[in-house]
Design an enzyme around this catalytic site. Structure first.
Site, PDB file in Angstrom:
ATOM      1  N   ARG A   6      -1.286-103.902  51.314  1.00 19.99           N
ATOM      2  CA  ARG A   6      -0.200-104.190  51.386  1.00 19.99           C
ATOM      3  C   ARG A   6       0.496-105.628  51.179  1.00 19.99           C
ATOM      4  O   ARG A   6       1.759-105.798  50.613  1.00 19.99           O
ATOM      5  CB  ARG A   6       0.506-103.835  52.917  1.00 19.99           C
ATOM      6  CG  ARG A   6       0.714-102.243  53.085  1.00 19.99           C
ATOM      7  CD  ARG A   6       1.125-101.471  54.196  1.00 19.99           C
ATOM      8  NE  ARG A   6       1.076-100.049  54.489  1.00 19.99           N
ATOM      9  CZ  ARG A   6       1.367 -99.358  55.301  1.00 19.99           C
ATOM     10  NH1 ARG A   6       1.974-100.086  56.698  1.00 19.99           N
ATOM     11  NH2 ARG A   6       1.377 -98.086  55.421  1.00 19.99           N
ATOM     12  N   SER A  64       0.000-104.606  63.115  1.00 18.14           N
ATOM     13  CA  SER A  64       0.139-104.137  64.255  1.00 18.14           C
ATOM     14  C   SER A  64      -0.541-104.653  65.502  1.00 18.14           C
ATOM     15  O   SER A  64      -1.950-104.565  65.500  1.00 18.14           O
ATOM     16  CB  SER A  64       0.127-102.848  64.350  1.00 18.14           C
ATOM     17  OG  SER A  64       0.824-101.938  65.548  1.00 18.14           O
ATOM     18  N   GLU A 103       5.817-102.278  57.631  1.00 11.02           N
ATOM     19  CA  GLU A 103       4.699-102.686  58.623  1.00 11.02           C
ATOM     20  C   GLU A 103       3.298-103.153  57.885  1.00 11.02           C
ATOM     21  O   GLU A 103       2.994-102.533  56.867  1.00 11.02           O
ATOM     22  CB  GLU A 103       4.302-101.624  59.332  1.00 11.02           C
ATOM     23  CG  GLU A 103       3.121-101.997  60.374  1.00 11.02           C
ATOM     24  CD  GLU A 103       2.415-101.037  61.145  1.00 11.02           C
ATOM     25  OE1 GLU A 103       3.498 -99.898  61.349  1.00 11.02           O
ATOM     26  OE2 GLU A 103       1.298-100.842  61.484  1.00 11.02           O
ATOM     27  N   ARG A 122      -8.585 -93.192  55.730  1.00  6.63           N
ATOM     28  CA  ARG A 122      -7.574 -92.244  56.474  1.00  6.63           C
ATOM     29  C   ARG A 122      -7.186 -91.199  55.672  1.00  6.63           C
ATOM     30  O   ARG A 122      -6.745 -91.311  54.389  1.00  6.63           O
ATOM     31  CB  ARG A 122      -6.368 -93.049  56.919  1.00  6.63           C
ATOM     32  CG  ARG A 122      -6.767 -94.378  57.961  1.00  6.63           C
ATOM     33  CD  ARG A 122      -5.479 -95.136  58.282  1.00  6.63           C
ATOM     34  NE  ARG A 122      -5.920 -96.082  59.089  1.00  6.63           N
ATOM     35  CZ  ARG A 122      -5.312 -97.217  59.838  1.00  6.63           C
ATOM     36  NH1 ARG A 122      -4.070 -96.928  59.598  1.00  6.63           N
ATOM     37  NH2 ARG A 122      -5.754 -98.275  60.268  1.00  6.63           N
ATOM     38  N   ARG A 168       0.452 -96.612  50.772  1.00  5.83           N
ATOM     39  CA  ARG A 168      -0.182 -95.360  51.774  1.00  5.83           C
ATOM     40  C   ARG A 168      -1.214 -95.002  51.230  1.00  5.83           C
ATOM     41  O   ARG A 168      -1.061 -93.995  50.209  1.00  5.83           O
ATOM     42  CB  ARG A 168       0.698 -94.412  52.300  1.00  5.83           C
ATOM     43  CG  ARG A 168       0.252 -93.677  53.658  1.00  5.83           C
ATOM     44  CD  ARG A 168       1.460 -92.598  54.071  1.00  5.83           C
ATOM     45  NE  ARG A 168       2.363 -93.431  54.672  1.00  5.83           N
ATOM     46  CZ  ARG A 168       2.526 -93.952  55.939  1.00  5.83           C
ATOM     47  NH1 ARG A 168       1.444 -93.657  56.713  1.00  5.83           N
ATOM     48  NH2 ARG A 168       3.580 -94.504  56.320  1.00  5.83           N
TER      49      ARG A 168
END
Length: 426
Positions: free
Chosen positions: A394, A352, A349, A262, A277
């Site tokens: 994560r 999801s 998070e 990303r 991130r």
RNA sequence: GGAGAGGUGGCUGAGUGGCUGAAAGCGGCUUCCUGCUAAGAAGUUGUACGGACUUAAAUCUGUACCGAGGGUUCGAAUCCCUCCCUCUCCGCCA
């Protein structure tokens, strides 16, 4: 993509439901309806001209074979041709515009999605596990990893650029163990495992809705219509693009481990420390294709499957349901799983889990043949559901932080021990 | 990367300008028939988007679709151009 027929039938209701996300969608919807009206007018005009043309052309053929004169037919055909030329300049533009507007509209929130504007209005569902209490000040995972360069941020930058990290030694092994553990868990839960391309074409990305709206979030291969995947959701969901499945194949549960890429445009300055991130990270993705009437149960199931991994790893987490304003573009209902980070004293998070109703399937054209009791069959769009199970980086960070000891060791969660030959990392 | 061949319906496979949404066969579905685990007969058999009718479904009807996109023509699966893909041979390569 929403169903244009439903919008035509029920414009006011759709307008109201989309306004739950954001009031400005009402305006787009009005524009869409206007374009749609014009489009259909032109379409009718075009098709009736074509019908006339086909009829006359056939007549020309018949007359010619009998050696009769066809001048008058030719003359009307030529004038039809002129008219068609004019319409053909217009009709495809309207069709395209209609499509564009349609692609700009997000999915309709499910009826049980809470009202709200942003993440502050999300609904707390439950909390699981016991947050660890430390007799010392717990360190952040990047400090823990930096100590012996097993999270090597500098070399990540040297090789690539910021937001790329080298993971080394025992942490690399721990990451690999996590991947195996999660994939095994997914298989136990009935998902078929895939090993997939991580470079995909633009059709695939349009299918899952990453294009055209979120182009800036993607890494593109120079000179080709190819992109690095931002998640395995893209190849997994597109596996059955343009297919008509058999009813008995459903529900189809699929999983894959892939790296994800990303560009993180627009998140400059956010989460710059650690591996929360990154431009590249590993993830196990869960995707389900099912029938409409199975969807709610399958969504709960998938969410539970993701939760079971956090539970097996004994990581404290909470589950929230996103409110209409915070819901992703394509989702109609979504649970976020957030894992506890003791150093920040915050939940972050980690998965999801979204139900997309038939929104993605309409774009990707994934259908199944439904046969009713009388033996009649009809094609119907599947419902798609997906979620992470889980984001590996994560999870790694969460384990480091939650399982740290005062002297800088990291205890290995029991569930992972069969995958590693040790019970702690120094 | 070079040379050659080819891409037609669920499958096999005809079709080189009009009567082909597409022959034939297989498969699928429906019905009938035969006292038996199967054979036979008849019919049916794609998708999308419009329109009519309707509360809706069903039905009728139009248009488009023979790898994708463009072009020629009154008319294209059929001719021309571009692209994509598959196969065979050669080269390269983990």
């Amino acid at each position: 993509m929403l169903d244009i027929k439903k919008i035509r039938q029920n414009p006011d209701l759709i307008k109201e439901l989309l306004s739950l996300r954001n009031p400005h969608y009402a305006k787009i919807l009005n524009e869409l309806l206007e374009i749609d009206k014009q489009y259909r007018e032109k379409l009718i005009e075009k098709e009736s001209l074509e019908a006339e043309r086909n009829m006359l052309s056939k007549l020309v053929g018949e007359k010619k074979s009998k050696g009769e004169n066809t001048d008058s037919e030719r003359e009307s055909l030529n004038s039809i041709k002129e008219k068609l030329k004019a319409i053909n300049g217009l009709e495809p533009i309207l069709a395209e515009k209609q499509q564009e507007f349609l692609l700009e509209l997000p999915n309709i929130p499910s009826s049980d999605t809470p009202y709200g504007k942003d993440e502050n209005d999300n609904k707390f569902i439950m909390e699981w596990g016991t947050k660890p209490s430390f007799s010392f000040q717990p360190l952040e995972h990047n400090d823990l990893g930096n100590a012996n360069q097993e999270l090597d941020f500098e070399r990540g930058v040297k090789l690539s650029k910021s937001r790329f990290t080298v993971i080394a030694g025992k942490l690399a092994k721990l990451e690999r163990a996590l991947i195996n553990f999660m994939l095994d868990k997914a298989t136990e839960n009935g998902y078929q495992e895939y090993s997939l391309p991580v470079i995909v074409n633009s059709d695939s990305l349009y299918g899952t809705g990453n294009l055209p709206k979120f182009k800036d979030d993607l890494f593109k291969i120079e000179g080709e219509e190819l992109y690095l995947i931002p998640t395995a959701e893209v190849p997994l969901t597109n596996l059955h693009r343009n297919e008509i499945l058999k009813e008995e194949q459903l529900p189809l549960r699929m999983t894959a481990y892939t790296p994800c890429f990303r560009s993180e445009a627009g998140s400059a300055g956010k989460d710059t420390r650690g591996i929360i991130r990154q431009h590249q990270f590993n993830k196990i993705e869960l995707v389900i294709l099912c029938k409409e009437e199975e969807a709610i149960a399958e969504h709960e199931r998938l969410t539970n499957n993701a939760e079971s991994i956090l539970q097996a790893l004994e990581l404290p987490y909470r589950k929230v349901q996103l409110c209409a304003g915070d819901l992703g573009f394509s989702a109609s209902k979504c649970y976020d799983l957030e894992v506890w980070f003791p150093s920040q004293e915050k939940y972050r998070e980690i998965s999801s889990c979204s139900w997309f109703s038939d929104f993605q399937a309409r774009r990707t054209q994934i259908r199944f043949k439904r046969t009713d009791e009388s033996g009649k069959s009809k094609n119907e769009f599947v419902h798609t559901i997906n979620g992470s199970g889980l984001a590996v980086g994560r999870t790694l960070a969460a384990i480091m932080e939650n399982y740290q000891t005062e002297d800088g060791e990291i205890i290995i969660p029991k569930a992972l021990r069969p995958y590693l030959k040790q019970s702690s990392l120094v």
